[in-house]
Design a protein around this motif. Structure first.
Motif, short mmCIF file in Angstrom:
data_model
loop_
_atom_site.label_atom_id
_atom_site.label_comp_id
_atom_site.label_asym_id
_atom_site.label_seq_id
_atom_site.Cartn_x
_atom_site.Cartn_y
_atom_site.Cartn_z
N ALA A 1 -9.38 22.65 7.51
CA ALA A 1 -9.57 22.64 6.06
C ALA A 1 -9.01 21.32 5.51
O ALA A 1 -8.08 20.75 6.08
N PRO A 2 -9.52 20.84 4.40
CA PRO A 2 -9.12 19.53 3.88
C PRO A 2 -7.84 19.53 3.06
O PRO A 2 -7.39 18.47 2.61
N LEU B 1 -6.17 16.36 0.82
CA LEU B 1 -6.30 16.36 -0.64
C LEU B 1 -4.91 16.28 -1.27
O LEU B 1 -4.69 15.54 -2.24
N ALA B 2 -3.96 17.02 -0.71
CA ALA B 2 -2.60 17.01 -1.23
C ALA B 2 -1.92 15.66 -1.00
O ALA B 2 -1.20 15.16 -1.87
N ALA B 3 -2.15 15.08 0.17
CA ALA B 3 -1.53 13.79 0.49
C ALA B 3 -2.03 12.69 -0.44
O ALA B 3 -1.25 11.85 -0.92
N ALA B 4 -3.33 12.67 -0.69
CA ALA B 4 -3.89 11.67 -1.61
C ALA B 4 -3.32 11.85 -3.01
O ALA B 4 -3.00 10.87 -3.70
N ALA B 5 -3.16 13.09 -3.42
CA ALA B 5 -2.60 13.36 -4.75
C ALA B 5 -1.16 12.87 -4.85
O ALA B 5 -0.73 12.40 -5.91
N GLY C 1 -8.25 17.44 13.20
CA GLY C 1 -7.72 16.59 12.15
C GLY C 1 -8.78 15.71 11.51
O GLY C 1 -8.78 15.51 10.29
N VAL C 2 -9.67 15.17 12.34
CA VAL C 2 -10.75 14.34 11.81
C VAL C 2 -11.62 15.15 10.85
O VAL C 2 -12.00 14.67 9.78
N ARG C 3 -11.92 16.37 11.23
CA ARG C 3 -12.73 17.23 10.35
C ARG C 3 -12.05 17.43 9.01
O ARG C 3 -12.69 17.39 7.95
N ALA C 4 -10.74 17.64 9.03
CA ALA C 4 -10.00 17.84 7.79
C ALA C 4 -10.06 16.61 6.90
O ALA C 4 -10.31 16.71 5.69
N ALA C 5 -9.80 15.45 7.49
CA ALA C 5 -9.79 14.21 6.70
C ALA C 5 -11.18 13.87 6.16
O ALA C 5 -11.32 13.45 5.00
N LYS C 6 -12.18 14.07 6.98
CA LYS C 6 -13.55 13.76 6.54
C LYS C 6 -14.00 14.73 5.45
O LYS C 6 -14.66 14.33 4.49
N TYR D 1 0.82 -1.21 0.00
CA TYR D 1 0.00 0.00 0.00
C TYR D 1 0.86 1.26 0.00
O TYR D 1 1.82 1.36 0.78
N PRO D 2 0.53 2.25 -0.82
CA PRO D 2 1.25 3.53 -0.76
C PRO D 2 0.80 4.33 0.46
O PRO D 2 -0.35 4.23 0.90
N MET D 3 1.73 5.13 0.99
CA MET D 3 1.45 5.93 2.18
C MET D 3 1.96 7.35 1.97
O MET D 3 2.93 7.56 1.24
N ALA D 4 1.32 8.28 2.63
CA ALA D 4 1.79 9.67 2.61
C ALA D 4 1.57 10.28 3.98
O ALA D 4 0.67 9.87 4.72
N LEU D 5 2.41 11.26 4.30
CA LEU D 5 2.27 11.98 5.56
C LEU D 5 1.44 13.22 5.34
O LEU D 5 1.78 14.07 4.51
N ALA D 6 0.34 13.32 6.06
CA ALA D 6 -0.58 14.45 5.92
C ALA D 6 -0.43 15.37 7.13
O ALA D 6 -1.34 15.52 7.94
#
Length: 225
Positions: free
Chosen positions: A152-153, A157-161, A179-184, A113-118
């Motif tokens: 804000a998300p 959004l940047a991490a997924a990209a 953080g939960v609000r941002a991810a959701k 699985y790919p991973m990114a730090l958000a």
């Protein structure tokens, strides 16, 4: 819950991979003391997950002094906090990883699985290096590129990209309400890691010790991913 396509994992840093928020709080407590502002349990509970500017604003607002400083003065104060925090960052080692994190990251690597730090922290690359997590996180969102901090998300959004995935196909791990609000808001399936309930989180684990791919599968309501 409907099955989802699980294609990537996005991680917050503070409180998820390492307990480094304690150092931010220590730095902010020093700043508050220098400003002769009482440090309270409420501030300690409120600041985690906030940007540096929002943290300063919350401290000043706690005593009604948010209008007492010019933008330039506020910038100097946030720079001062960052300088204090970077002294703590320099002392981080792999021993500061939270329990269960290394085994879980190894499991995700083995599964491909790919991973990114958000993280919206400008110190994130240095922290990841000191924690010895570089090989897991070659993809780190450049904080300076973000227009807005959590809730804000933007960072998710940047991490997924960065890993070329849709946010809706990613699982995000967060330990704060902000953080939960941002991810959701970004559209991620969000797992809160906290002993206390986190509003809006899709699932919750009490501790990083509970992290595993099977735990994520159960949260997603799937037998296989």
């Amino acid at each position: 819950m409907q099955p989802r396509h699980l294609r990537g994992f996005l991680f917050d840093l503070h409180g998820v991979l390492a307990d480094s928020w304690q150092y931010h709080l220590a730095s902010w407590q020093t700043v508050a003391q220098e400003l002769q502002i009482p440090w309270t349990d409420q501030l300690a509970a409120t600041l985690p997950g906030m940007s540096r500017a929002d943290s300063l604003q919350a401290i000043l607002a706690s005593v009604g002094r948010q209008s007492d400083f010019t933008p330039a003065q506020k910038q100097r104060l946030t720079d001062h906090e960052n300088a204090l925090y970077r002294q703590y960052v320099a002392s981080l080692t792999p021993a500061n990883r939270l329990p269960g994190v290394t085994a879980f990251l190894d499991e995700l690597v083995a599964a491909g699985y790919p991973m990114a730090l958000a993280s919206a922290s400008t110190n994130a690359p240095a922290e990841i290096a000191h924690l010895g997590l570089d090989r897991y996180f070659p993809q780190i969102v450049p904080a300076g590129s973000l227009k807005a901090s959590k809730p804000a998300p933007d960072v998710y959004l940047a991490a997924a990209a960065l890993i070329h995935q849709h946010p809706e196909d990613c699982v995000a791990f967060e330990d704060t309400t902000t953080g939960v609000r941002a991810a959701k808001t970004a559209g991620c399936f969000t797992i809160g890691i906290n002993a206390q309930p986190l509003p809006r989180a899709d699932a919750r684990l009490a501790s990083t010790r509970d992290l595993s791919l099977s735990a994520v599968q159960r949260a997603l309501g799937q037998l296989n991913v």
